[in-house]
Design a protein around this motif. Structure first.
Motif, PDB file in Angstrom:
ATOM      1  N   LYS A  87       0.904  -1.168   0.052  1.00 30.64           N
ATOM      2  CA  LYS A  87      -0.013  -0.137  -0.199  1.00 30.64           C
ATOM      3  C   LYS A  87       1.039   1.250  -0.066  1.00 30.64           C
ATOM      4  N   TYR A  88       2.296   0.772   0.227  1.00 30.39           N
ATOM      5  CA  TYR A  88       2.994   2.124   0.205  1.00 30.39           C
ATOM      6  C   TYR A  88       4.254   1.960  -0.211  1.00 30.39           C
ATOM      7  N   SER A  89       5.074   2.555  -0.958  1.00 32.91           N
ATOM      8  CA  SER A  89       6.322   2.464  -1.478  1.00 32.91           C
ATOM      9  C   SER A  89       7.475   3.136  -0.714  1.00 32.91           C
ATOM     10  N   PRO A  90       8.355   2.309  -0.172  1.00 37.56           N
ATOM     11  CA  PRO A  90       9.272   3.324   0.763  1.00 37.56           C
ATOM     12  C   PRO A  90      10.207   4.008  -0.209  1.00 37.56           C
ATOM     13  N   SER A  91      10.957   4.920   0.483  1.00 36.34           N
ATOM     14  CA  SER A  91      11.916   5.863  -0.089  1.00 36.34           C
ATOM     15  C   SER A  91      12.998   4.814  -0.460  1.00 36.34           C
ATOM     16  N   LEU A  92      13.961   5.376  -1.383  1.00 34.82           N
ATOM     17  CA  LEU A  92      14.937   4.557  -1.751  1.00 34.82           C
ATOM     18  C   LEU A  92      15.851   3.994  -0.351  1.00 34.82           C
ATOM     19  N   GLU A  93      16.154   5.142   0.621  1.00 37.44           N
ATOM     20  CA  GLU A  93      16.982   5.036   1.876  1.00 37.44           C
ATOM     21  C   GLU A  93      16.312   3.927   2.573  1.00 37.44           C
ATOM     22  N   VAL A  94      15.039   4.030   2.645  1.00 45.62           N
ATOM     23  CA  VAL A  94      14.312   2.831   3.577  1.00 45.62           C
ATOM     24  C   VAL A  94      14.243   1.742   2.951  1.00 45.62           C
ATOM     25  N   ALA A  95      14.160   1.611   1.725  1.00 48.72           N
ATOM     26  CA  ALA A  95      14.422   0.196   1.035  1.00 48.72           C
ATOM     27  C   ALA A  95      15.708  -0.444   1.296  1.00 48.72           C
ATOM     28  N   PHE A  96      16.844   0.370   1.251  1.00 49.73           N
ATOM     29  CA  PHE A  96      18.029  -0.200   1.351  1.00 49.73           C
ATOM     30  C   PHE A  96      18.432  -0.222   2.901  1.00 49.73           C
ATOM     31  N   ARG A  97      17.869   0.237   3.610  1.00 52.02           N
ATOM     32  CA  ARG A  97      17.941   0.030   5.140  1.00 52.02           C
ATOM     33  C   ARG A  97      17.320  -1.412   5.318  1.00 52.02           C
ATOM     34  N   ILE A  98      16.050  -1.612   4.660  1.00 57.35           N
ATOM     35  CA  ILE A  98      15.497  -2.949   5.080  1.00 57.35           C
ATOM     36  C   ILE A  98      16.311  -3.851   4.539  1.00 57.35           C
ATOM     37  N   ALA A  99      16.684  -3.818   3.315  1.00 52.43           N
ATOM     38  CA  ALA A  99      17.533  -5.108   2.699  1.00 52.43           C
ATOM     39  C   ALA A  99      18.961  -5.282   3.528  1.00 52.43           C
ATOM     40  N   ARG A 100      19.187  -4.358   4.120  1.00 56.52           N
ATOM     41  CA  ARG A 100      20.597  -4.296   4.855  1.00 56.52           C
ATOM     42  C   ARG A 100      20.066  -5.021   6.370  1.00 56.52           C
ATOM     43  N   VAL A 101      19.089  -4.869   6.904  1.00 57.11           N
ATOM     44  CA  VAL A 101      18.640  -5.631   7.937  1.00 57.11           C
ATOM     45  C   VAL A 101      18.791  -7.222   7.945  1.00 57.11           C
ATOM     46  N   PHE A 102      18.155  -7.452   6.523  1.00 58.47           N
ATOM     47  CA  PHE A 102      18.014  -9.010   6.417  1.00 58.47           C
ATOM     48  C   PHE A 102      19.288  -9.470   5.591  1.00 58.47           C
ATOM     49  N   GLY A 103      20.374  -8.500   5.273  1.00 53.37           N
ATOM     50  CA  GLY A 103      21.624  -8.869   4.759  1.00 53.37           C
ATOM     51  C   GLY A 103      21.573  -9.524   3.423  1.00 53.37           C
ATOM     52  N   VAL A 104      20.574  -8.836   2.786  1.00 56.21           N
ATOM     53  CA  VAL A 104      20.451  -9.375   1.292  1.00 56.21           C
ATOM     54  C   VAL A 104      20.295  -8.372   0.317  1.00 56.21           C
ATOM     55  N   PRO A 105      20.370  -8.407  -0.917  1.00 58.02           N
ATOM     56  CA  PRO A 105      20.459  -7.381  -2.093  1.00 58.02           C
ATOM     57  C   PRO A 105      19.166  -6.589  -2.129  1.00 58.02           C
ATOM     58  N   LEU A 106      19.078  -5.663  -2.329  1.00 60.00           N
ATOM     59  CA  LEU A 106      17.631  -4.751  -2.585  1.00 60.00           C
ATOM     60  C   LEU A 106      16.948  -5.845  -3.632  1.00 60.00           C
ATOM     61  N   GLU A 107      17.426  -6.015  -4.653  1.00 55.09           N
ATOM     62  CA  GLU A 107      16.546  -6.787  -5.531  1.00 55.09           C
ATOM     63  C   GLU A 107      15.864  -8.346  -4.655  1.00 55.09           C
ATOM     64  N   ARG A 108      16.452  -8.422  -3.746  1.00 56.54           N
ATOM     65  CA  ARG A 108      15.697 -10.027  -3.111  1.00 56.54           C
ATOM     66  C   ARG A 108      14.568  -9.441  -2.178  1.00 56.54           C
ATOM     67  N   VAL A 109      14.521  -8.152  -1.816  1.00 56.56           N
ATOM     68  CA  VAL A 109      13.229  -7.698  -1.021  1.00 56.56           C
ATOM     69  C   VAL A 109      12.217  -7.122  -1.774  1.00 56.56           C
ATOM     70  N   PHE A 110      12.712  -6.448  -2.836  1.00 55.77           N
ATOM     71  CA  PHE A 110      11.701  -5.624  -3.678  1.00 55.77           C
ATOM     72  C   PHE A 110      11.727  -5.987  -5.150  1.00 55.77           C
ATOM     73  N   ARG A 111      10.658  -5.811  -5.894  1.00 57.92           N
ATOM     74  CA  ARG A 111      10.656  -6.259  -7.428  1.00 57.92           C
ATOM     75  C   ARG A 111       9.806  -5.070  -7.915  1.00 57.92           C
ATOM     76  N   TYR A 112      10.141  -4.697  -8.976  1.00 56.21           N
ATOM     77  CA  TYR A 112       9.460  -3.818  -9.732  1.00 56.21           C
ATOM     78  C   TYR A 112       8.967  -4.472 -11.075  1.00 56.21           C
ATOM     79  N   GLU A 113       7.327  -4.409 -10.992  1.00 57.57           N
ATOM     80  CA  GLU A 113       7.008  -4.879 -12.337  1.00 57.57           C
ATOM     81  C   GLU A 113       6.279  -3.739 -13.131  1.00 57.57           C
ATOM     82  N   GLY A 114       7.020  -3.274 -14.278  1.00 56.55           N
ATOM     83  CA  GLY A 114       6.617  -2.062 -15.031  1.00 56.55           C
ATOM     84  C   GLY A 114       5.903  -2.665 -16.244  1.00 56.55           C
ATOM     85  N   SER A 115       5.022  -1.485 -16.632  1.00 55.57           N
ATOM     86  CA  SER A 115       4.154  -1.890 -18.027  1.00 55.57           C
ATOM     87  C   SER A 115       5.309  -1.673 -18.952  1.00 55.57           C
ATOM     88  N   ALA A 116       5.032  -2.032 -20.236  1.00 50.27           N
ATOM     89  CA  ALA A 116       5.773  -2.003 -21.397  1.00 50.27           C
ATOM     90  C   ALA A 116       5.346  -0.682 -22.257  1.00 50.27           C
TER      91      ALA A 116
END
Length: 75
Positions: free
Chosen positions: A45-74
């Protein structure tokens, strides 16, 4: 030009459970946001700021792409 569209999804809930069933509050405390923010991000329901997204990934010790995925239209 077409209208840009897409959505961000995440695996935060699965990562929390894999991390010793970490609570939303524990994750929020480590990231520096409120539990309500974590709830909204998990529910897509909410997309985090890039900074918060990186902090979340860091907590889990994984790359950002392991936590978040972007599915864009063509468009």
């Amino acid at each position: 030009m077409g209208k840009a569209g897409g959505s961000i999804s995440n695996d935060i809930r699965a990562l929390r459970f894999a991390a010793n069933e970490m609570t939303q509050q524990a994750l929020a405390d480590q990231v520096g946001v409120t539990r309500q923010t974590i709830i909204a991000i998990e529910a897509n329901k909410y997309s985090p700021s890039l900074e918060v997204a990186f902090r979340i990934a860091r907590v889990f010790g994984v790359p950002l792409e392991r936590v978040f995925r972007y599915e864009g239209s063509a468009d």
